[in-house]
Design a protein around this motif. Structure first.
Motif, short mmCIF file in Angstrom:
data_model
loop_
_atom_site.label_atom_id
_atom_site.label_comp_id
_atom_site.label_asym_id
_atom_site.label_seq_id
_atom_site.Cartn_x
_atom_site.Cartn_y
_atom_site.Cartn_z
N ARG A 97 0.57 76.38 10.73
CA ARG A 97 0.27 76.83 9.37
C ARG A 97 0.70 75.73 8.41
NH1 ARG A 97 -3.41 80.32 9.92
NH2 ARG A 97 -3.16 80.77 7.69
N SER A 98 0.24 75.82 7.19
CA SER A 98 0.52 74.76 6.22
C SER A 98 1.97 74.80 5.74
CB SER A 98 -0.42 74.90 5.01
OG SER A 98 -0.09 76.06 4.27
N VAL A 99 2.39 73.70 5.13
CA VAL A 99 3.73 73.61 4.56
C VAL A 99 3.94 74.72 3.54
CG1 VAL A 99 5.22 72.22 3.06
CG2 VAL A 99 4.01 71.14 4.97
N MET A 100 2.97 74.91 2.63
CA MET A 100 3.17 75.90 1.56
C MET A 100 3.24 77.32 2.12
SD MET A 100 -0.51 75.82 -0.41
CE MET A 100 -2.05 76.34 0.34
N GLU A 101 2.51 77.60 3.20
CA GLU A 101 2.59 78.93 3.82
C GLU A 101 3.96 79.14 4.45
OE1 GLU A 101 -1.76 80.20 5.36
OE2 GLU A 101 -1.10 78.21 6.01
N ASN A 102 4.55 78.09 5.00
CA ASN A 102 5.89 78.19 5.56
C ASN A 102 6.93 78.40 4.47
OD1 ASN A 102 6.57 77.41 8.68
ND2 ASN A 102 4.55 76.67 8.09
N VAL A 103 6.78 77.70 3.35
CA VAL A 103 7.75 77.81 2.26
C VAL A 103 7.78 79.21 1.68
CG1 VAL A 103 8.28 77.06 -0.10
CG2 VAL A 103 7.73 75.36 1.66
N TRP A 104 6.61 79.82 1.50
CA TRP A 104 6.54 81.12 0.83
C TRP A 104 6.32 82.28 1.82
CZ3 TRP A 104 8.28 80.50 -3.84
CH2 TRP A 104 8.08 79.27 -4.49
N LEU A 105 6.62 82.04 3.08
CA LEU A 105 6.43 83.07 4.11
C LEU A 105 7.14 84.37 3.72
CD1 LEU A 105 5.28 83.51 6.99
CD2 LEU A 105 7.53 82.89 7.87
N ARG A 107 6.59 85.96 1.08
CA ARG A 107 6.66 86.06 -0.39
C ARG A 107 5.39 85.50 -1.02
NH1 ARG A 107 10.99 82.35 -2.09
NH2 ARG A 107 10.28 81.09 -0.33
N TYR A 108 4.28 85.60 -0.29
CA TYR A 108 3.04 84.99 -0.79
C TYR A 108 2.64 85.58 -2.14
CZ TYR A 108 2.29 83.25 3.99
OH TYR A 108 2.41 82.63 5.20
N LEU A 118 -5.23 90.07 -2.46
CA LEU A 118 -5.45 88.92 -1.59
C LEU A 118 -4.41 87.85 -1.88
CD1 LEU A 118 -9.33 88.59 -1.96
CD2 LEU A 118 -8.11 89.51 0.02
N VAL A 119 -4.12 87.00 -0.90
CA VAL A 119 -3.19 85.90 -1.12
C VAL A 119 -3.80 84.92 -2.12
CG1 VAL A 119 -2.03 83.93 -0.06
CG2 VAL A 119 -2.17 86.11 1.17
N ASP A 120 -3.02 84.57 -3.13
CA ASP A 120 -3.48 83.63 -4.17
C ASP A 120 -3.10 82.21 -3.73
OD1 ASP A 120 -4.07 82.16 -6.41
OD2 ASP A 120 -3.32 83.66 -7.83
N GLU A 126 0.11 75.50 -6.40
CA GLU A 126 0.73 75.05 -7.65
C GLU A 126 2.24 75.24 -7.61
OE1 GLU A 126 -1.28 77.45 -10.51
OE2 GLU A 126 -3.08 76.16 -10.59
N ASP A 127 2.68 76.40 -7.11
CA ASP A 127 4.13 76.68 -7.05
C ASP A 127 4.84 75.71 -6.10
OD1 ASP A 127 3.71 78.75 -8.78
OD2 ASP A 127 3.92 80.36 -7.30
#
Length: 504
Positions: A97-105, A107-108, A118-120, A126-127
């Motif tokens: 999975r992508s870096v951003m998906e790991n960071v916000w796992l 808490r999407y 839906l997941v934004d 951006e976040d």
């Protein structure tokens, strides 16, 4: 009664697993806006105590108070909701999975309403960019984690913990995979968090780090608390004495090995991968410890994995003894008397769902095969117990799951696995990563003894004192090339660093 001076109080925490009491009435008090170091040998109970705090384990006894209020966490999610974040010693990202998906796992950001949410992904991107900009981290949020280096994954996990805006952040060996520059960057981030009133619980075996950044140090031994001390009153020798319960007058064991004839010769070796090692030539002598140094990206690990048949070789020669060999897979390497202790213990070292015995025997089953085709389990178990005792592995039994052992004891089991194959050439990639000072000395002693008995050792290490203290010669790499070979006894850290940055 809880004190207003502390953001966290853990009082008389006890935890028992089958056959072992991991924690015995341990207490920990942490002030807001401070770095509180937690130290102890592997198996002392540090990670278990933090897992009790983070909701991963339920304590058998004791209490936890957060900002003056008694709490009891049923899960890690519960702990996060109460403002506690944790960077784990063993990195466990979701690789595909992508870096951003790991960071916000978990808490999407979402858009829409009711059942139509839906997941934004746009906001998540951006976040993540804003977070990395704030932390001055150069990581592409859209890249898959599987494509990142270990140091970048470590940095991503640090960013993830900071993003949770927690009031307590637990950092378990956060610098184990970071470069020197990245360590300095982490210390800047910690300084900013401290100024914001965040409390950091910092677990590390690196004495210099602890004395540099911590305000207080709590030392544990054998599941009990030894004491809490102001960092300003401690020295490296005092910490070691209180950790291990004895003086350690020598950091490295005496060396009695005498390197002999060349047993391995590598000539003009180049990788099939375009940005990896190229035109590498070196030799290894019988009874020699050859240290390999270099910064992250030097391709040290990739070179050793190619020697062991794990990576492709485009050109070049490998000669063992007097015979040129082609090693296309690890089985051929083992048959040629080679062994490889890999850099990443959890992902490529242990079999977490197997016990200590089966992890130790995993590379040696053939030698215990009877003529009937059945296994001689009795002889195998006897050899496992002998090595477990010799390496002083802390485990309730050889039938305990290896995943329940501390990181340092897991490392010792992997060392035992390769010793059981009776190798002539032993490649050790970061053999003491995440290992305490007492266990380090034990591993150093094993390496020194193997060299004395005529075994040939290649030891990759990012710790310069370790390379200098253990090596007969030091081979330095930079961006896939060898930039120099230094005599171990006369080399200096400055010379190694100069060669580590000597781009060709």
């Amino acid at each position: 009664m809880a004190s207003a001076d502390y953001v966290l109080e853990m009082n008389d925490i006890s935890k028992q697993f089958p056959g072992v009491k991991a924690l015995d009435a341990v207490s920990l008090r942490v002030r807001p806006g401070t770095v509180h170091a937690l130290m102890g040998e592997n198996g002392a109970g540090k990670s278990t105590l933090m897992k009790c705090l983070f909701g991963m384990y339920a304590p058998d006894a004791g209490s936890i108070t957060l900002s003056g209020k008694a709490v009891s966490f049923s899960s890690s999610r519960d702990a996060l909701d109460h403002g506690i974040a944790m960077i784990h010693q063993e990195l466990q990202p979701i690789p595909y999975r992508s870096v951003m998906e790991n960071v916000w796992l978990g808490r999407y950001p979402v858009r829409g309403f009711g059942p139509f949410k839906l997941v934004d992904h746009k906001k998540m991107l951006e976040d993540t960019r804003a977070l990395f900009k704030e932390l001055r981290m150069d990581i592409d949020p859209t890249t898959w984690v599987v494509n990142l280096s270990v140091s970048k994954i470590q940095s991503m996990e640090i960013a993830k913990a900071v993003s949770q805006r927690a009031k307590i952040i637990i950092m378990d060996e956060p610098t184990s995979s970071l470069t020197e520059h990245e360590v300095e960057h982490l210390f800047e981030i910690i300084g900013n968090l401290r100024r914001e009133g965040v409390a950091i619980i910092y677990i590390s075996h690196k004495m210099e780090e602890i004395l540099r950044i911590s305000d207080e140090v709590t030392i544990m031994r054998d599941g009990r608390g030894v004491g809490t001390y102001p960092s300003s009153e401690l020295t490296t020798d005092l910490i070691i004495q209180r950790m291990v319960g004895r003086d350690m007058t020598q950091r490295f064991p005496p060396r009695e090995n005498e390197p002999g004839e060349v047993v391995l010769r590598v000539e003009g070796l180049s990788s099939t991968e375009p940005r990896s090692f190229r035109d590498v030539s070196f030799d290894l002598r019988k009874g020699e410890i050859l240290g390999v140094s270099g910064l992250v990206g030097a391709q040290r690990t990739e070179l050793m994995e190619a020697l062991f048949g794990l990576r492709g070789i485009a050109k070049g020669r490998i000669v063992i003894g007097q015979e040129e060999v082609r090693i296309r897979d690890p089985i051929k390497a083992i048959d040629r008397g080679m062994a490889l202790l890999t850099e990443e213990r959890r992902s490529t070292g242990i079999f977490p769902m197997l016990d200590v015995a089966d992890n130790t025997l995993s590379a040696s089953w053939k030698k215990y095969k009877r003529k009937t085709g059945l296994l001689d389990r009795g002889r195998a178990e006897k050899d496992v117990r002998r090595l477990v005792e010799a390496l002083r592995v802390k485990t309730p039994s050889t039938r305990a799951f290896i995943q329940n052992l501390s990181g340092g004891n897991q490392q010792k089991v992997i060392v035992a696995r390769w010793l059981l194959t009776s190798p002539d050439i032993l490649i050790l990639d970061e053999p003491t990563r995440g290992v305490d000072v007492g266990a380090k000395y034990e591993i150093y002693s094993i390496i020194a003894d193997l060299a004395k008995r005529g075994k040939s050792i290649i030891m990759i290490s990012s710790e310069l004192p370790e390379v200098l203290g253990m090596s007969d010669r030091i081979m330095v790499m930079c961006e896939g090339r060898i930039t120099g070979v230094l005599p171990g006894k006369r080399a200096t850290q400055e010379e190694i660093m100069a060669l580590s940055t000597q781009f060709m």
